[in-house]
Design a protein around this motif. Structure first.
Motif, short mmCIF file in Angstrom:
data_model
loop_
_atom_site.label_atom_id
_atom_site.label_comp_id
_atom_site.label_asym_id
_atom_site.label_seq_id
_atom_site.Cartn_x
_atom_site.Cartn_y
_atom_site.Cartn_z
N HIS A 174 0.83 -1.22 0.00
CA HIS A 174 0.00 0.00 0.00
C HIS A 174 0.86 1.26 0.00
CE1 HIS A 174 -3.06 -2.76 2.15
NE2 HIS A 174 -3.32 -2.72 0.87
N TYR B 160 -1.91 -2.31 -4.29
CA TYR B 160 -3.04 -2.83 -3.51
C TYR B 160 -3.25 -4.29 -3.87
CZ TYR B 160 -5.59 -2.10 -7.92
OH TYR B 160 -5.99 -2.13 -9.24
N LYS C 40 1.64 1.66 4.80
CA LYS C 40 0.23 1.75 5.20
C LYS C 40 -0.31 0.34 5.40
CE LYS C 40 -0.56 6.03 2.74
NZ LYS C 40 -0.66 6.54 1.39
N TYR D 270 -4.71 1.27 6.19
CA TYR D 270 -5.49 1.04 4.97
C TYR D 270 -6.59 0.08 5.39
CZ TYR D 270 -5.64 0.39 -0.19
OH TYR D 270 -5.97 0.36 -1.52
#
Length: 359
Positions: free
Chosen positions: A156, A161, A246, A312
């Motif tokens: 992230h 992702y 993240k 996240y």
């Protein structure tokens, strides 16, 4: 009526907070019912038999599943007035809100003060610490559980992702995701101790003083305190101004069922946003708060509170499920071993996901 699978310590504190609420509202009865060990089955069964309860408590990633099963009702209008009080993002499914969170969890850096005096400000600082202590088999640079949840921070952070909740598509083959996996493999993996995928091995390396730091969540703090380690908690340090790790994070929340009464929704709003309630959860359970207006005396909780600002939110779509397995295979084949290159591993993993319509 609130169904849950809290542990006995948590349940006692929740009842204590509910008692405060009932003191000023004599006509409201808040009843907690423990449905452990299988809350999910109990909730789904109750909806088909028509057994009524107002709320249940679990991590936020069941929203998609529960909405699709017809368990939940959205409370967008009912809770609109309290949403500005939250410091963390509120989980939604297809743009609707189905409950409110009371605590957040994510991973952060937990370091032994005997070896590390202050939190590393940058990844370069962390690298120096890892290099200094990496002397296998006596000691290792870091204790890190190498699995999809813990590694997600670097994917992230690089702009990649695993899965996009809005489009419901996989992102493993995105060049930024590949860059994140490459970064982790090149810059962290060389310093990780034996059995990198085994949770207990990694934790015990830190507890026995064989690593200066470990990456872990608030659930691990009890064991660290028990081991008598003087420690601090800090967010994972940024690599540079454009690359801040993240990690995936979760929220524990009240879900509103199709039977939720106005009284139950009012109780949920109060419990999740009242500063006094938040303070009790911080003090007695070490929960990391999710509201803006809260006093935190505990430096451990403060460390995780800083970490959740970069987290996240874990996907809520039920289509995320096979993606966990796919990332696991990438880690097995290309991070903890060299059976494949990272590019090859993500392409192979994506084939299976594409066959499921996730590309």
């Amino acid at each position: 009526k609130i169904w849950h699978a809290l542990n006995p310590e948590e349940e006692a504190v929740f009842k204590e907070i509910a008692a405060l609420y009932m003191q000023s509202r004599p006509n409201v009865q808040v009843v907690f019912e423990n449905k452990a060990p299988d809350l999910q089955t109990a909730v789904l069964a109750a909806i088909s038999t028509g057994e009524k309860f107002d709320l249940f408590i679990w991590a936020h990633d069941w929203i998609g599943l529960m909405v699709e099963a017809g368990v939940l009702k959205s409370v967008d209008n009912d809770v609109a007035d309290v949403l500005p009080k939250f410091a963390a993002s509120i989980p939604q499914y297809k743009g609707r809100v189905y409950g409110l969170p009371f605590t957040a969890e994510t991973v952060a850096l937990i370091c032994n003060k005997k070896m590390v005096t202050e939190p590393p400000k940058t990844f370069a600082d962390l690298t120096k610490i890892m290099q200094q202590y990496h002397k296998p088999p006596q000691s290792y640079g870091i204790a890190y559980i190498v699995n999809p949840y813990f590694v997600s921070a670097w994917i992230h952070g690089a702009g990649g992702y695993y899965f996009d909740d809005k489009t419901e598509k996989q992102g493993l083959t995105d060049p930024r995701s590949i860059a994140g996996f490459e970064f982790f493999k090149k810059n962290i993996m060389p310093y990780v101790g034996p059995n990198p995928t085994d949770y207990n091995t990694q934790v015990s390396l830190f507890l026995s003083g064989q690593t200066p730091c470990m990456v872990n969540g608030p659930w691990s703090i009890g064991a660290v305190k028990k081991a008598g380690i003087d420690f601090f908690v800090a967010p994972l340090p940024p690599v540079d101004s454009t690359y801040t790790p993240k990690p995936y994070g979760g929220l524990k929340m009240f879900y509103t069922t199709i039977y939720a009464s106005k009284e139950a929704i009012d109780f949920m709003k109060w419990f999740t946003t009242d500063p006094q309630a938040a303070k009790i959860l911080v003090q007695k359970l070490g929960y990391v708060p999710v509201i803006k207006d809260v006093e935190i005396q505990d430096p451990v909780v403060q460390g995780f509170y800083e970490a959740i600002k970069n987290f996240y939110l874990m996907p809520v779509s039920p289509k995320m499920q096979p993606v966990w397995g796919a990332v696991d295979i990438v880690i097995q084949n290309a991070i903890v071993s060299d059976q494949k290159t990272i590019t090859q591993a993500v392409q192979d993993a994506a084939k299976d996901l594409c066959a499921r319509g996730l590309c």
